[in-house]
Write an enzyme that holds these catalytic residues in place. Structure first.
Site, PDB file in Angstrom:
ATOM      1  N   ARG A  16      -5.714 -14.099  -9.374  1.00 26.90           N
ATOM      2  CA  ARG A  16      -6.325 -12.782  -9.629  1.00 26.90           C
ATOM      3  C   ARG A  16      -7.232 -12.816 -10.861  1.00 26.90           C
ATOM      4  NH1 ARG A  16      -4.599  -6.820 -11.037  1.00 26.90           N
ATOM      5  NH2 ARG A  16      -5.894  -5.755  -9.487  1.00 26.90           N
TER       6      ARG A  16
ATOM      7  N   TRP B 269       3.089  -8.240  -0.472  1.00 26.74           N
ATOM      8  CA  TRP B 269       2.549  -8.097   0.882  1.00 26.74           C
ATOM      9  C   TRP B 269       3.351  -8.915   1.896  1.00 26.74           C
ATOM     10  CZ3 TRP B 269      -0.495  -8.308  -3.508  1.00 26.74           C
ATOM     11  CH2 TRP B 269      -1.452  -7.299  -3.676  1.00 26.74           C
TER      12      TRP B 269
ATOM     13  N   HIS C  49     -11.044 -11.613 -10.706  1.00 32.52           N
ATOM     14  CA  HIS C  49     -11.593 -10.521 -11.519  1.00 32.52           C
ATOM     15  C   HIS C  49     -12.634 -11.009 -12.520  1.00 32.52           C
ATOM     16  CE1 HIS C  49      -8.735  -6.868 -10.842  1.00 32.52           C
ATOM     17  NE2 HIS C  49      -9.056  -7.472  -9.715  1.00 32.52           N
TER      18      HIS C  49
END
Ligand code: ZEM
Length: 286
Positions: free
Chosen positions: A34, A178, A38
């Site tokens: 991540r 998830w 980002h």
């Protein structure tokens, strides 16, 4: 001390810090992926601003963006690698960490090239609001990812990174993972998205997400509104169906599109060297 340019040694150092028994699901991998995303996902093709060059998240203007909440954990995990390889730039380290983490978690090899600099041009700071908001839908995804230069298929492939990691109520407000093995890269996210009955749930903090109780994992799994938008949108859905069926195809497409993400805003010369003019100060490439 390591030899300048020895990226094999950097990769080994990244691989050896992934196991973090006290942290989340026992791995630093997802949050490193991540961080890489980002760092690059602020890119705007029309003004050629943002992107992984500059590692701007080290500074409050970008690092303090609520969209980046929690990514300080990823940066802290990488500090020992920077200390033992001081010649590498943060922007190369963060992007390489994402690439190496995907590979170590069982994902594809992703082509990666060095040469980013840590020079931040204050006049080109990306404004906040360039990263996607999980509470929104398909139009929003297109608005955000078309700006970077991605198409519908690439949006779906990139979203497959949600096979990894989890949402933290104290970071994004969303909560949960998830898939039930969130430190193993796979196409399970696409399968679950299609095969399970997702129901809307409003969390105590007022945030709306979708959930399904997984009997095997004895855990409630989740999807963001943006995740499920991939199944309801006519142009996105065929790619979700393909990736759910064909893991190899997903791995290949993910590899290409993640590599493209890491390269946004980076211009390279014939030998692969970075030639962005805004990296040049006083006649030297910093
Ligand atoms: Zn994510 N992502 N993302 N993403 N993401 C989260 C976590 C992770 C969106 C989003 O709102 C969120 C991409 C695209 C999109 C990862 C990788 C990639 C979280 C949870 C949210 C809310 C943050 C938290 O609470 O810690 C939205 C709306 C996206 C638009 C499509 C792309 C592209 C990614 C990489 C290619 C990863 C690995 C995580 C898990 C992080 C962790 O700490 O476990």
């Amino acid at each position: 001390m390591s030899t300048t340019g020895d990226y094999t040694s950097v990769r080994a150092a990244i691989a050896s810090l992934l196991k973090q028994p006290e942290y989340d699901d026992g791995s630093a991998g997802p949050v490193l992926v991540r961080l890489a995303w980002h760092s690059a996902g602020t890119y705007d093709a029309s003004t050629d601003t943002g992107g992984s060059n500059g590692a701007g998240m080290r500074y409050e203007a970008e690092g303090g963006d609520p969209a980046n909440a929690g990514l300080q954990h990823a940066r802290v995990f990488l500090e020992p690698v920077k200390a033992s390889h001081p010649w590498i730039t943060y922007s190369d380290l963060w992007t390489l960490a994402g690439v190496e983490a995907v590979k170590q978690m069982g994902g594809p090899e992703i082509p990666w090239w060095p040469g980013r600099t840590d020079y931040v041009d204050d006049s080109k700071l990306p404004p906040r609001g360039r990263l996607p908001d999980g509470a929104l839908g398909g139009d929003h995804l297109r608005h955000i990812f078309y700006r970077m230069g991605f198409n519908d298929q690439e949006i779906v492939a990139l979203s497959g990174a949600h096979n990894l990691g989890r949402c933290h109520a104290d970071r994004s407000g969303f909560d949960g993972a998830w898939v039930n093995n969130p430190t193993r890269f796979s196409n399970t996210y696409f399968k679950l998205m299609l095969e399970r009955e997702w129901r809307e749930k409003v969390l105590d903090n007022g945030v709306r997400q979708y959930v399904y109780y997984d009997e095997d994992a004895e855990e409630e799994l989740m999807m963001l509104p943006t995740d499920l938008a991939l199944t309801t949108d006519k142009a996105f859905r065929p790619w979700v169906e393909l990736y759910a069926k064909d893991k190899e195809r997903f791995f290949g497409d993910f590899s290409r599109v993640f590599s493209k993400l890491m390269e946004l805003g980076i211009r390279r010369g014939e030998k692969g060297e970075v030639v962005n003019t805004d990296n040049v100060r006083g006649g030297y490439v910093s």
